[in-house]
Design an enzyme around this catalytic site. Structure first.
Site, short mmCIF file in Angstrom:
data_model
loop_
_atom_site.label_atom_id
_atom_site.label_comp_id
_atom_site.label_asym_id
_atom_site.label_seq_id
_atom_site.Cartn_x
_atom_site.Cartn_y
_atom_site.Cartn_z
N ASP A 69 37.40 91.14 128.24
CA ASP A 69 37.76 91.62 129.56
C ASP A 69 37.06 90.76 130.62
O ASP A 69 36.05 90.10 130.33
CB ASP A 69 37.34 93.08 129.68
CG ASP A 69 37.57 93.65 131.07
OD1 ASP A 69 38.72 93.62 131.53
OD2 ASP A 69 36.59 94.10 131.68
N ASP B 112 36.57 91.58 134.68
CA ASP B 112 35.71 92.30 135.63
C ASP B 112 34.79 93.26 134.91
O ASP B 112 35.23 94.15 134.17
CB ASP B 112 36.58 93.11 136.61
CG ASP B 112 37.46 92.22 137.47
OD1 ASP B 112 37.01 91.79 138.54
OD2 ASP B 112 38.62 91.96 137.06
N ASP C 274 34.40 96.83 128.93
CA ASP C 274 33.40 97.66 129.60
C ASP C 274 33.92 99.03 130.01
O ASP C 274 33.22 99.75 130.72
CB ASP C 274 32.88 96.94 130.85
CG ASP C 274 33.94 96.86 131.95
OD1 ASP C 274 35.10 96.54 131.64
OD2 ASP C 274 33.61 97.12 133.12
#
Length: 232
Positions: free
Chosen positions: A17, A19, A180
């Site tokens: 991922d 961001d 995240d």
């Protein structure tokens, strides 16, 4: 993780991922959002609050910023005015403060040296994703980059992960997603992939230990200790 599944996991490809996992982008997203609000004559929002709005693409970030609600729907005319303002402002500050999190570069280098095939899968729009990865010198690590508007569906839908499996010519059980947020864990489970979570990202203020993950890892470099190159 599944009973009987032992570390290190046999993996052929790692998808990551953007961001909150690769890059700390919250300061620049917050700056762009608050510039948008100023342009609209609206009061600013704290970076902490804006950080909690990240994760479901630009459209949702704008809607949450305008309404102060994770599921809010602003007036259609207001949203139509706000969207191009946000996009203009974000282009201007895209990599002003955004930097890789600790051990991201070292982790990517270790994965490349081991021979894992790498992809970046994000819900950020392509017009921001590619320039941002280039400006932060991470673009060259990835064989495949899938943005939020590359395919008809984005995370938490499994489509991007299954597309990556097809691209790499592997089955989902040989791919690891490092993310995240709940978007990442839901996408991974739906696709049948392994998933690790980093604890420093943008999971709407909730700790990733509560998510359905195989491991919580302090960094991308730490993740390399829990995987091994699967046999061809």
């Amino acid at each position: 993780m599944d009973d009987g599944q032992l570390f290190p996991l046999p993996i052929k490809a790692v998808v990551i991922d953007l961001d909150g996992t690769l890059l700390h982008t919250a300061p620049d997203l917050a700056e762009a959002a608050n510039r948008m609000l100023a342009d609209l004559g609206m009061p600013p929002v704290s970076e902490k609050t804006l950080k909690s709005y990240i994760g479901n693409g630009v459209g949702q970030l704008i809607k949450r910023t305008l309404t102060g609600d994770m599921h809010g729907e602003p007036d259609a005319e207001l949203f139509a005015r706000a969207k191009p303002l946000f996009e203009k402002n974000y282009h201007e500050v895209l990599s002003l403060h955004s930097r890789p999190f600790p051990d991201v570069v070292e982790g990517l280098q270790a994965m490349r040296q081991t021979g894992y095939r790498l992809a970046c899968i994000t819900n950020k729009a392509e017009r921001f994703t590619v320039p941002l990865l280039k400006q932060t010198d991470l673009h060259h690590y990835f064989e495949l980059i899938l943005s939020g508007d590359t395919l008809p569906k984005m995370k938490p839908h499994p489509m991007p992960l299954l597309h990556a499996c097809e691209h790499f010519g592997i089955t989902p059980d040989k791919m690891l997603l490092i993310g995240d947020s709940q978007n990442d864990t839901e996408a991974a489970r739906a696709a049948g992939c392994h998933v690790f979570c980093v604890p420093y990202g943008y999971n709407h203020g909730n700790h990733v230990s509560l998510l359905d993950q195989d491991a919580v890892v302090d960094s991308l470099l730490a993740a390399t200790r829990l995987i091994r190159k699967a046999d061809l």
